[in-house]
Design a protein around this motif. Structure first.
Motif, PDB file in Angstrom:
ATOM      1  N   SER A   1      58.948  34.339  39.650  1.00  0.00           N
ATOM      2  CA  SER A   1      59.087  33.635  38.371  1.00  0.00           C
ATOM      3  C   SER A   1      57.884  33.855  37.446  1.00  0.00           C
ATOM      4  CB  SER A   1      59.280  32.134  38.614  1.00  0.00           C
ATOM      5  OG  SER A   1      58.063  31.526  39.036  1.00  0.00           O
ATOM      6  N   LEU A   2      56.862  34.535  37.920  1.00  0.00           N
ATOM      7  CA  LEU A   2      55.633  34.728  37.151  1.00  0.00           C
ATOM      8  C   LEU A   2      55.733  36.009  36.324  1.00  0.00           C
ATOM      9  CD1 LEU A   2      53.124  33.854  40.010  1.00  0.00           C
ATOM     10  CD2 LEU A   2      54.006  32.320  38.234  1.00  0.00           C
ATOM     11  N   ALA A   3      55.896  35.864  35.020  1.00  0.00           N
ATOM     12  CA  ALA A   3      56.110  37.022  34.141  1.00  0.00           C
ATOM     13  C   ALA A   3      54.898  37.960  34.105  1.00  0.00           C
ATOM     14  CB  ALA A   3      56.441  36.546  32.732  1.00  0.00           C
ATOM     15  N   LYS A   4      53.687  37.426  34.238  1.00  0.00           N
ATOM     16  CA  LYS A   4      52.485  38.267  34.128  1.00  0.00           C
ATOM     17  C   LYS A   4      52.135  38.980  35.434  1.00  0.00           C
ATOM     18  CE  LYS A   4      49.689  35.047  32.531  1.00  0.00           C
ATOM     19  NZ  LYS A   4      48.499  34.387  31.939  1.00  0.00           N
ATOM     20  N   LEU A   5      52.690  38.534  36.569  1.00  0.00           N
ATOM     21  CA  LEU A   5      52.392  39.143  37.873  1.00  0.00           C
ATOM     22  C   LEU A   5      53.193  40.427  38.024  1.00  0.00           C
ATOM     23  CD1 LEU A   5      51.022  39.104  40.654  1.00  0.00           C
ATOM     24  CD2 LEU A   5      52.945  37.701  41.452  1.00  0.00           C
ATOM     25  N   LYS A   6      52.502  41.564  38.077  1.00  0.00           N
ATOM     26  CA  LYS A   6      53.162  42.869  38.106  1.00  0.00           C
ATOM     27  C   LYS A   6      53.143  43.534  39.483  1.00  0.00           C
ATOM     28  CE  LYS A   6      54.076  42.486  33.821  1.00  0.00           C
ATOM     29  NZ  LYS A   6      55.368  41.946  33.497  1.00  0.00           N
TER      30      LYS A   6
ATOM     31  N   ILE B   1      40.817  31.219  45.826  1.00  0.00           N
ATOM     32  CA  ILE B   1      41.247  32.134  44.779  1.00  0.00           C
ATOM     33  C   ILE B   1      39.997  32.723  44.127  1.00  0.00           C
ATOM     34  CG2 ILE B   1      42.457  32.326  42.568  1.00  0.00           C
ATOM     35  CD1 ILE B   1      44.010  29.711  43.456  1.00  0.00           C
ATOM     36  N   SER B   2      39.941  34.056  44.071  1.00  0.00           N
ATOM     37  CA  SER B   2      38.833  34.735  43.390  1.00  0.00           C
ATOM     38  C   SER B   2      39.418  35.591  42.278  1.00  0.00           C
ATOM     39  CB  SER B   2      38.064  35.638  44.365  1.00  0.00           C
ATOM     40  OG  SER B   2      37.539  34.888  45.433  1.00  0.00           O
ATOM     41  N   ILE B   3      38.981  35.340  41.053  1.00  0.00           N
ATOM     42  CA  ILE B   3      39.386  36.170  39.919  1.00  0.00           C
ATOM     43  C   ILE B   3      38.384  37.328  39.890  1.00  0.00           C
ATOM     44  CG2 ILE B   3      39.850  36.263  37.443  1.00  0.00           C
ATOM     45  CD1 ILE B   3      41.594  34.168  38.960  1.00  0.00           C
ATOM     46  N   LEU B   4      38.814  38.511  40.336  1.00  0.00           N
ATOM     47  CA  LEU B   4      37.906  39.651  40.443  1.00  0.00           C
ATOM     48  C   LEU B   4      37.624  40.284  39.087  1.00  0.00           C
ATOM     49  CD1 LEU B   4      39.309  41.373  43.660  1.00  0.00           C
ATOM     50  CD2 LEU B   4      37.522  39.623  43.464  1.00  0.00           C
ATOM     51  N   ASP B   5      38.640  40.335  38.237  1.00  0.00           N
ATOM     52  CA  ASP B   5      38.505  40.862  36.881  1.00  0.00           C
ATOM     53  C   ASP B   5      39.730  40.389  36.092  1.00  0.00           C
ATOM     54  OD1 ASP B   5      40.677  42.804  37.336  1.00  0.00           O
ATOM     55  OD2 ASP B   5      39.197  44.002  38.418  1.00  0.00           O
ATOM     56  N   ASP B   6      39.871  40.831  34.842  1.00  0.00           N
ATOM     57  CA  ASP B   6      40.975  40.366  33.990  1.00  0.00           C
ATOM     58  C   ASP B   6      42.360  40.758  34.500  1.00  0.00           C
ATOM     59  OD1 ASP B   6      39.284  39.110  32.259  1.00  0.00           O
ATOM     60  OD2 ASP B   6      39.381  40.650  30.702  1.00  0.00           O
ATOM     61  N   ARG B   7      42.416  41.682  35.455  1.00  0.00           N
ATOM     62  CA  ARG B   7      43.704  42.169  35.939  1.00  0.00           C
ATOM     63  C   ARG B   7      43.924  41.963  37.433  1.00  0.00           C
ATOM     64  NH1 ARG B   7      42.798  47.669  33.122  1.00  0.00           N
ATOM     65  NH2 ARG B   7      42.962  47.068  30.961  1.00  0.00           N
TER      66      ARG B   7
ATOM     67  N   SER C   1      46.847  30.261  34.770  1.00  0.00           N
ATOM     68  CA  SER C   1      46.025  29.686  33.695  1.00  0.00           C
ATOM     69  C   SER C   1      44.691  30.406  33.545  1.00  0.00           C
ATOM     70  CB  SER C   1      45.809  28.193  33.927  1.00  0.00           C
ATOM     71  OG  SER C   1      44.990  27.975  35.062  1.00  0.00           O
ATOM     72  N   ASN C   2      44.287  31.187  34.539  1.00  0.00           N
ATOM     73  CA  ASN C   2      43.012  31.900  34.490  1.00  0.00           C
ATOM     74  C   ASN C   2      43.151  33.394  34.216  1.00  0.00           C
ATOM     75  OD1 ASN C   2      40.523  30.155  35.295  1.00  0.00           O
ATOM     76  ND2 ASN C   2      42.212  29.402  36.540  1.00  0.00           N
ATOM     77  N   MET C   3      44.389  33.901  34.171  1.00  0.00           N
ATOM     78  CA  MET C   3      44.605  35.326  33.925  1.00  0.00           C
ATOM     79  C   MET C   3      45.068  35.521  32.483  1.00  0.00           C
ATOM     80  SD  MET C   3      43.578  36.436  36.771  1.00  0.00           S
ATOM     81  CE  MET C   3      43.873  38.186  36.677  1.00  0.00           C
ATOM     82  N   PRO C   4      44.308  36.297  31.683  1.00  0.00           N
ATOM     83  CA  PRO C   4      44.625  36.422  30.266  1.00  0.00           C
ATOM     84  C   PRO C   4      45.875  37.246  29.961  1.00  0.00           C
ATOM     85  CG  PRO C   4      42.766  37.828  30.835  1.00  0.00           C
ATOM     86  CD  PRO C   4      43.097  37.019  32.051  1.00  0.00           C
ATOM     87  N   GLY C   5      46.251  38.146  30.840  1.00  0.00           N
ATOM     88  CA  GLY C   5      47.415  39.009  30.604  1.00  0.00           C
ATOM     89  C   GLY C   5      48.040  39.417  31.921  1.00  0.00           C
ATOM     90  N   ASP C   6      48.724  40.555  31.910  1.00  0.00           N
ATOM     91  CA  ASP C   6      49.339  41.050  33.139  1.00  0.00           C
ATOM     92  C   ASP C   6      48.274  41.241  34.218  1.00  0.00           C
ATOM     93  OD1 ASP C   6      51.725  41.083  31.790  1.00  0.00           O
ATOM     94  OD2 ASP C   6      51.781  43.262  31.537  1.00  0.00           O
ATOM     95  N   TYR C   7      48.671  40.989  35.457  1.00  0.00           N
ATOM     96  CA  TYR C   7      47.705  41.094  36.552  1.00  0.00           C
ATOM     97  C   TYR C   7      48.406  41.455  37.856  1.00  0.00           C
ATOM     98  CZ  TYR C   7      49.285  36.462  38.075  1.00  0.00           C
ATOM     99  OH  TYR C   7      50.047  35.405  38.506  1.00  0.00           O
TER     100      TYR C   7
ATOM    101  N   LEU D   1      47.334  27.594  38.902  1.00  0.00           N
ATOM    102  CA  LEU D   1      45.892  27.796  38.731  1.00  0.00           C
ATOM    103  C   LEU D   1      45.594  29.251  38.373  1.00  0.00           C
ATOM    104  CD1 LEU D   1      44.469  25.774  41.766  1.00  0.00           C
ATOM    105  CD2 LEU D   1      44.088  25.267  39.344  1.00  0.00           C
ATOM    106  N   ILE D   2      46.242  30.168  39.074  1.00  0.00           N
ATOM    107  CA  ILE D   2      46.021  31.593  38.825  1.00  0.00           C
ATOM    108  C   ILE D   2      46.481  31.967  37.421  1.00  0.00           C
ATOM    109  CG2 ILE D   2      46.759  33.922  39.493  1.00  0.00           C
ATOM    110  CD1 ILE D   2      46.889  32.770  42.435  1.00  0.00           C
TER     111      ILE D   2
END
Length: 120
Positions: free
Chosen positions: A72-77, A11-17, A43-49, A40-41
């Motif tokens: 089921s992931l509310a922030k995953l758009k 898993i690579s968090i490229l940016d906040d989104r 918990s590391n994403m501050p908002g929608d992504y 894991l994802i």
């Protein structure tokens, strides 16, 4: 960029989104692995992504299990799937399984640009 590694996924968090995920060669992504990775994802994403799934490795998924978790992931758009060879399922089927926006791309750069245009 933040990098998280498990015994079945990178898993690579490229940016906040944007998060980039790549399963390890030969694994099967089932309900438990999908749940673990997505916790894991989330918990590391501050908002929608949006999620880029890089399918360069040869692995399998249990579609019903994986998409139940993803839905089921509310922030995953949005999900951008980078296809290097024959896909697991036709993209049209994956679009029906996912409640958000889903598209296929031939490069991570194209996928990242699309995610940036979708997730505000």
């Amino acid at each position: 960029m933040k990098y998280i590694e498990t015994d079945f996924i990178h898993i690579s968090i490229l940016d906040d989104r944007t998060v980039l995920v790549e399963a390890i060669e030969g694994v099967e992504i089932n309900h438990e692995k999908s749940r673990q990775a997505n916790e894991l994802i989330e918990s590391n994403m501050p908002g929608d992504y949006g999620m880029i799934i890089d399918r360069k490795s040869d692995y399998s998924i249990v579609p019903h299990d994986v998409y139940n978790i993803l839905n089921s992931l509310a922030k995953l758009k949005a999900i951008a799937i980078v296809v290097h060879k024959k896909n697991f399922l036709p993209i049209s089927t994956e679009k029906k399984l996912f409640r958000g926006k889903l598209e296929a791309f031939s490069s991570i750069q194209q996928a990242h640009e699309w995610i940036a245009s979708i997730v505000e």
